[in-house]
Motif scaffolding. Structure first.
Motif, PDB file in Angstrom:
ATOM      1  N   PRO A 108      28.811 -18.180 -18.187  1.00  7.37           N
ATOM      2  CA  PRO A 108      27.799 -18.865 -19.023  1.00  7.37           C
ATOM      3  C   PRO A 108      28.598 -19.720 -19.934  1.00  7.37           C
ATOM      4  O   PRO A 108      29.757 -19.588 -20.388  1.00  7.37           O
ATOM      5  CB  PRO A 108      27.122 -17.543 -19.808  1.00  7.37           C
ATOM      6  CG  PRO A 108      28.181 -16.584 -19.838  1.00  7.37           C
ATOM      7  CD  PRO A 108      28.920 -16.744 -18.479  1.00  7.37           C
ATOM      8  N   HIS A 109      27.777 -20.647 -20.794  1.00  8.08           N
ATOM      9  CA  HIS A 109      28.311 -21.415 -21.705  1.00  8.08           C
ATOM     10  C   HIS A 109      27.521 -21.144 -22.905  1.00  8.08           C
ATOM     11  O   HIS A 109      26.258 -21.316 -22.887  1.00  8.08           O
ATOM     12  CB  HIS A 109      28.006 -22.796 -21.487  1.00  8.08           C
ATOM     13  CG  HIS A 109      28.888 -23.230 -20.158  1.00  8.08           C
ATOM     14  ND1 HIS A 109      30.312 -23.326 -19.884  1.00  8.08           N
ATOM     15  CD2 HIS A 109      28.521 -23.141 -18.686  1.00  8.08           C
ATOM     16  CE1 HIS A 109      30.700 -23.466 -18.757  1.00  8.08           C
ATOM     17  NE2 HIS A 109      29.799 -23.293 -17.792  1.00  8.08           N
ATOM     18  N   ARG A 110      28.139 -21.127 -24.129  1.00  8.71           N
ATOM     19  CA  ARG A 110      27.308 -20.670 -25.234  1.00  8.71           C
ATOM     20  C   ARG A 110      26.638 -22.053 -25.825  1.00  8.71           C
ATOM     21  O   ARG A 110      27.273 -23.277 -25.645  1.00  8.71           O
ATOM     22  CB  ARG A 110      28.444 -20.470 -26.425  1.00  8.71           C
ATOM     23  CG  ARG A 110      28.900 -18.945 -26.160  1.00  8.71           C
ATOM     24  CD  ARG A 110      29.563 -18.397 -27.576  1.00  8.71           C
ATOM     25  NE  ARG A 110      29.958 -17.109 -27.485  1.00  8.71           N
ATOM     26  CZ  ARG A 110      29.309 -16.083 -27.621  1.00  8.71           C
ATOM     27  NH1 ARG A 110      28.003 -16.403 -28.231  1.00  8.71           N
ATOM     28  NH2 ARG A 110      29.624 -14.937 -27.489  1.00  8.71           N
ATOM     29  N   ILE A 111      25.576 -21.815 -26.415  1.00 13.34           N
ATOM     30  CA  ILE A 111      24.671 -23.010 -27.015  1.00 13.34           C
ATOM     31  C   ILE A 111      24.122 -22.334 -28.317  1.00 13.34           C
ATOM     32  O   ILE A 111      24.170 -21.146 -28.486  1.00 13.34           O
ATOM     33  CB  ILE A 111      23.445 -23.407 -25.960  1.00 13.34           C
ATOM     34  CG1 ILE A 111      22.659 -22.193 -25.617  1.00 13.34           C
ATOM     35  CG2 ILE A 111      24.184 -24.131 -24.888  1.00 13.34           C
ATOM     36  CD1 ILE A 111      21.692 -22.641 -24.680  1.00 13.34           C
ATOM     37  N   ARG A 112      23.872 -23.316 -29.299  1.00 14.80           N
ATOM     38  CA  ARG A 112      23.329 -23.072 -30.341  1.00 14.80           C
ATOM     39  C   ARG A 112      21.721 -22.601 -30.220  1.00 14.80           C
ATOM     40  O   ARG A 112      20.946 -23.044 -29.238  1.00 14.80           O
ATOM     41  CB  ARG A 112      23.313 -24.381 -31.403  1.00 14.80           C
ATOM     42  CG  ARG A 112      24.945 -24.596 -31.799  1.00 14.80           C
ATOM     43  CD  ARG A 112      25.037 -25.887 -32.675  1.00 14.80           C
ATOM     44  NE  ARG A 112      23.970 -26.960 -32.398  1.00 14.80           N
ATOM     45  CZ  ARG A 112      24.323 -28.046 -31.654  1.00 14.80           C
ATOM     46  NH1 ARG A 112      25.354 -28.131 -31.466  1.00 14.80           N
ATOM     47  NH2 ARG A 112      23.311 -29.063 -31.496  1.00 14.80           N
ATOM     48  N   PRO A 113      21.157 -22.093 -31.215  1.00  4.76           N
ATOM     49  CA  PRO A 113      19.676 -21.832 -30.994  1.00  4.76           C
ATOM     50  C   PRO A 113      18.892 -22.910 -30.897  1.00  4.76           C
ATOM     51  O   PRO A 113      17.806 -22.869 -30.165  1.00  4.76           O
ATOM     52  CB  PRO A 113      19.379 -21.162 -32.389  1.00  4.76           C
ATOM     53  CG  PRO A 113      20.556 -20.369 -33.105  1.00  4.76           C
ATOM     54  CD  PRO A 113      21.949 -21.589 -32.332  1.00  4.76           C
ATOM     55  N   ASP A 114      19.298 -24.100 -31.701  1.00  4.92           N
ATOM     56  CA  ASP A 114      18.383 -25.110 -31.344  1.00  4.92           C
ATOM     57  C   ASP A 114      18.539 -26.036 -30.057  1.00  4.92           C
ATOM     58  O   ASP A 114      17.524 -26.394 -29.542  1.00  4.92           O
ATOM     59  CB  ASP A 114      18.671 -26.204 -32.284  1.00  4.92           C
ATOM     60  CG  ASP A 114      20.269 -26.808 -32.389  1.00  4.92           C
ATOM     61  OD1 ASP A 114      21.062 -26.125 -32.438  1.00  4.92           O
ATOM     62  OD2 ASP A 114      20.375 -27.973 -32.396  1.00  4.92           O
ATOM     63  N   GLU A 115      19.634 -25.637 -29.457  1.00  4.65           N
ATOM     64  CA  GLU A 115      19.870 -26.211 -28.138  1.00  4.65           C
ATOM     65  C   GLU A 115      19.067 -25.131 -27.012  1.00  4.65           C
ATOM     66  O   GLU A 115      18.603 -25.695 -26.098  1.00  4.65           O
ATOM     67  CB  GLU A 115      21.591 -26.158 -27.739  1.00  4.65           C
ATOM     68  CG  GLU A 115      22.191 -27.240 -28.388  1.00  4.65           C
ATOM     69  CD  GLU A 115      23.703 -27.158 -28.427  1.00  4.65           C
ATOM     70  OE1 GLU A 115      24.140 -28.072 -28.146  1.00  4.65           O
ATOM     71  OE2 GLU A 115      24.115 -25.877 -28.137  1.00  4.65           O
TER      72      GLU A 115
END
Length: 142
Positions: A108-115
């Motif tokens: 998996p790839h981390r993303i920000r909440p807005d993303e």
């Protein structure tokens, strides 16, 4: 590019061509989101390498307190990740998970909440039904 006269004159074949083009547009939108997420991760890594945080030392002593490095922290349910798997038959649906979800497969790839919130508005990206990041984000996708 074909001219309009090169297109078949019958509705069934025109519908088939239109459906194919719609699938290509949808697939490329999903790939575009994935590539933007990857680009953001590379930009963040570059910024961290070019501008490392200064270690806080006072008279040769390391400051006590502060945060532990990420690898030493236990997983939390505050982060989000995107999971996209490719198969010989094409990509499988893309999923958004909470970072510590046990249903994540692959890398998996981390993303920000807005993303994560923006990605979940894409009809080709699904919210994990196990960890329910859509609920955590205040979205009503169920």
């Amino acid at each position: 590019m074909h001219a309009m006269s090169d297109l078949p004159p019958d509705p069934p074949r025109l519908r088939a061509i239109l459906a194919h083009l719609d699938r290509q547009i949808t697939d490329n939108d999903t790939i575009g989101i994935y590539l933007r997420l990857q680009r953001d991760a590379v930009q963040k890594a570059l910024t961290e390498v070019e501008h490392p945080p200064q270690r806080q030392r006072q008279r040769g002593r390391v400051k006590v307190g502060g945060s532990l490095p990420d690898f030493a922290l236990p997983p939390t349910r505050t982060g989000y990740v995107v999971q996209q798997k490719r198969t010989p038959h094409g990509p499988e649906p893309t999923f958004i998970h909470l970072a510590d979800c046990t249903m994540i497969e692959g890398t998996p790839h981390r993303i920000r909440p807005d993303e994560a919130r923006a990605a979940l508005t894409d009809p080709n990206i699904e919210s994990c039904q196990f960890c329910r990041p859509d609920t955590r984000l205040g979205l009503d996708l169920a």
